[in-house]
Design an enzyme around this catalytic site. Sequence first.
Site, short mmCIF file in Angstrom:
data_model
loop_
_atom_site.label_atom_id
_atom_site.label_comp_id
_atom_site.label_asym_id
_atom_site.label_seq_id
_atom_site.Cartn_x
_atom_site.Cartn_y
_atom_site.Cartn_z
N GLU A 1 -1.42 -7.08 7.66
CA GLU A 1 -0.10 -7.12 8.26
C GLU A 1 -0.17 -7.92 9.55
O GLU A 1 -1.25 -8.23 10.06
CB GLU A 1 0.39 -5.68 8.54
CG GLU A 1 1.81 -5.57 9.02
CD GLU A 1 2.81 -6.24 8.10
OE1 GLU A 1 2.93 -7.47 8.16
OE2 GLU A 1 3.49 -5.54 7.32
N HIS B 1 0.82 -1.21 0.00
CA HIS B 1 0.00 0.00 0.00
C HIS B 1 0.86 1.27 0.00
O HIS B 1 2.07 1.24 0.27
CB HIS B 1 -0.90 0.01 1.24
CG HIS B 1 -0.12 0.00 2.53
ND1 HIS B 1 0.49 1.13 3.04
CD2 HIS B 1 0.17 -0.99 3.39
CE1 HIS B 1 1.10 0.84 4.16
NE2 HIS B 1 0.94 -0.46 4.40
#
Length: 235
Positions: free
Chosen positions: A93, A20
């Site tokens: 994550e 990202h």
Amino acid sequence: MTPGAVSRRMTDRRLLLWRHGRTAWNAQRRMQGHQDVPLDDVGCAEAARSAVLLAAEQPDLIVSSDLSRARDTAAALAELTGLPVRVDPRLRESNLGRWEGLTFDEVVARFPAEAARWRTGDLDRRGGGEDQLEVAERAYAATLDADGATVVLVTHGGTARLLTGRLLGLPSAHWHALSVLGNCHWSELRAQRHGWRLDRHNVGPFPEARAAATTVDADEPDEVEDAEDRVGSAG
């Protein structure tokens, strides 16, 4: 299936693992983990610029972590390609537990014993969160459910590195030999009959982001990210 092995139906597939764009916590060198920190203005611009390059790869499936920094990055590519974004929490994550939101200096100050164990490689669960094998396996499972000739997986720096190591069949102790993706950089893996091949790594239009992601102070661990990434990228 052995580590890195690929079934016959999966051959000739490509995976593009896309990290990202930048967040404010990335800029502040804070560990994000499962915290839902949005893209900042720089991150939005990074996503738009990188999406142009990834659209030229002609993906036929976009799968994103459910955290907004990944979903909003994926949306930039969806707008150009007309593809929907499939959301998969398994691409998140690593969970960093009580370390999330802290810089590494703050971790040292608040949890000195844990930080000391991490420096020596004797701490599997930072902040009481996930270990790297758990993250790699959940992300790997997400790839098995992502059918398509060219699949873009929009994820996070630490998860991308662990997943790459898992796909290549590398021993987990060697996963950190792979450099961390800069914000809005990606890796390309191609499936072959007997496993995956890493064709390109840390590709993107922002060399300064890649350099920032791999900057490490000599006295700090080499993996402060959302979870597994290097000090300075944190996201």
